[in-house]
Design an enzyme around this catalytic site. Structure first.
Site, mmCIF file in Angstrom:
data_model
loop_
_atom_site.group_PDB
_atom_site.id
_atom_site.type_symbol
_atom_site.label_atom_id
_atom_site.label_comp_id
_atom_site.label_asym_id
_atom_site.label_seq_id
_atom_site.Cartn_x
_atom_site.Cartn_y
_atom_site.Cartn_z
ATOM 1 N N HIS A 136 -75.243 -15.447 -18.039
ATOM 2 C CA HIS A 136 -76.677 -15.256 -18.267
ATOM 3 C C HIS A 136 -76.899 -14.541 -19.592
ATOM 4 O O HIS A 136 -76.031 -13.800 -20.074
ATOM 5 C CB HIS A 136 -77.287 -14.430 -17.140
ATOM 6 C CG HIS A 136 -77.368 -15.157 -15.841
ATOM 7 N ND1 HIS A 136 -78.225 -14.777 -14.832
ATOM 8 C CD2 HIS A 136 -76.689 -16.237 -15.369
ATOM 9 C CE1 HIS A 136 -78.082 -15.587 -13.803
ATOM 10 N NE2 HIS A 136 -77.151 -16.477 -14.102
ATOM 11 N N GLU A 141 -78.695 -11.947 -20.508
ATOM 12 C CA GLU A 141 -78.572 -10.484 -20.486
ATOM 13 C C GLU A 141 -77.120 -10.053 -20.351
ATOM 14 O O GLU A 141 -76.682 -9.102 -21.007
ATOM 15 C CB GLU A 141 -79.389 -9.890 -19.331
ATOM 16 C CG GLU A 141 -80.866 -10.167 -19.396
ATOM 17 C CD GLU A 141 -81.300 -11.428 -18.655
ATOM 18 O OE1 GLU A 141 -82.469 -11.507 -18.255
ATOM 19 O OE2 GLU A 141 -80.462 -12.352 -18.465
ATOM 20 N N CYS A 150 -82.425 -11.479 -13.324
ATOM 21 C CA CYS A 150 -81.978 -11.746 -11.960
ATOM 22 C C CYS A 150 -81.289 -10.494 -11.416
ATOM 23 O O CYS A 150 -81.016 -9.551 -12.158
ATOM 24 C CB CYS A 150 -81.018 -12.938 -11.958
ATOM 25 S SG CYS A 150 -79.372 -12.539 -12.594
ATOM 26 N N CYS A 207 -78.072 -9.516 -13.406
ATOM 27 C CA CYS A 207 -78.338 -8.934 -14.725
ATOM 28 C C CYS A 207 -78.975 -7.553 -14.591
ATOM 29 O O CYS A 207 -78.632 -6.635 -15.343
ATOM 30 C CB CYS A 207 -79.228 -9.867 -15.533
ATOM 31 S SG CYS A 207 -78.410 -11.432 -15.942
#
Length: 153
Positions: A50, A52, A80, A83
């Protein structure tokens, strides 16, 4: 819009053009970008890829530290649970996001909502079954070893 958020959104738009999902992130310290990332699931088949997470990894490697205290995360979408947890663990205290979780759900990217809802339930009612398995009596205890090792320093 803030220039750092503009960059996060720009990264997310580029990522969509390249076949990825609309997520970009920028990590800032002392008014300067120290790392950035865009969702790489479509490139590396890694669920932790992801935006992040990548920004956090890159910043920690560049700064040679696991603490990102004093940094600010700018994300094109609401982080999410994975993260968000990584941001907590890295010591990030401030984050800004553009698209809400609800907007992601409307766009067909709603797995995070399911996880957030599941985490609100007691462990016994969650979708992921987890069972503690105690150490065998013959095994050394890693937690005790950690305490012994760190107390000697």
């Amino acid at each position: 819009m803030d220039r750092f958020m503009e960059r996060a959104v720009e990264l997310s738009l580029q990522n969509v053009q390249e076949g990825g999902q609309p997520f970009g992130a920028v990590l800032v310290k002392d008014s300067a970008i120290i790392a950035e990332g865009a969702n790489e699931l479509h490139k590396v088949q890694d669920v932790s890829g992801h935006a992040e997470m990548l920004a956090i990894r890159r910043a920690q490697q560049a700064l040679n530290t696991d603490s990102l205290a004093g940094t600010i995360m700018y994300a094109s979408g609401e982080p999410c649970p994975m993260c968000l947890s990584a941001m907590y663990l890295a010591g990030i205290e401030t984050a800004y996001y553009c698209a809400s979780l609800e907007e992601a759900v409307q766009a067909g990217l709603g797995k995070s909502k399911i996880i957030y809802e599941d985490l609100q339930k007691p462990a016994s009612e969650r979708r992921l079954s987890m069972t503690q398995m105690p150490l065998a009596e013959s095994q050394d205890n890693p937690m005790e070893f950690w305490v012994q090792r760190t107390n000697k320093s």
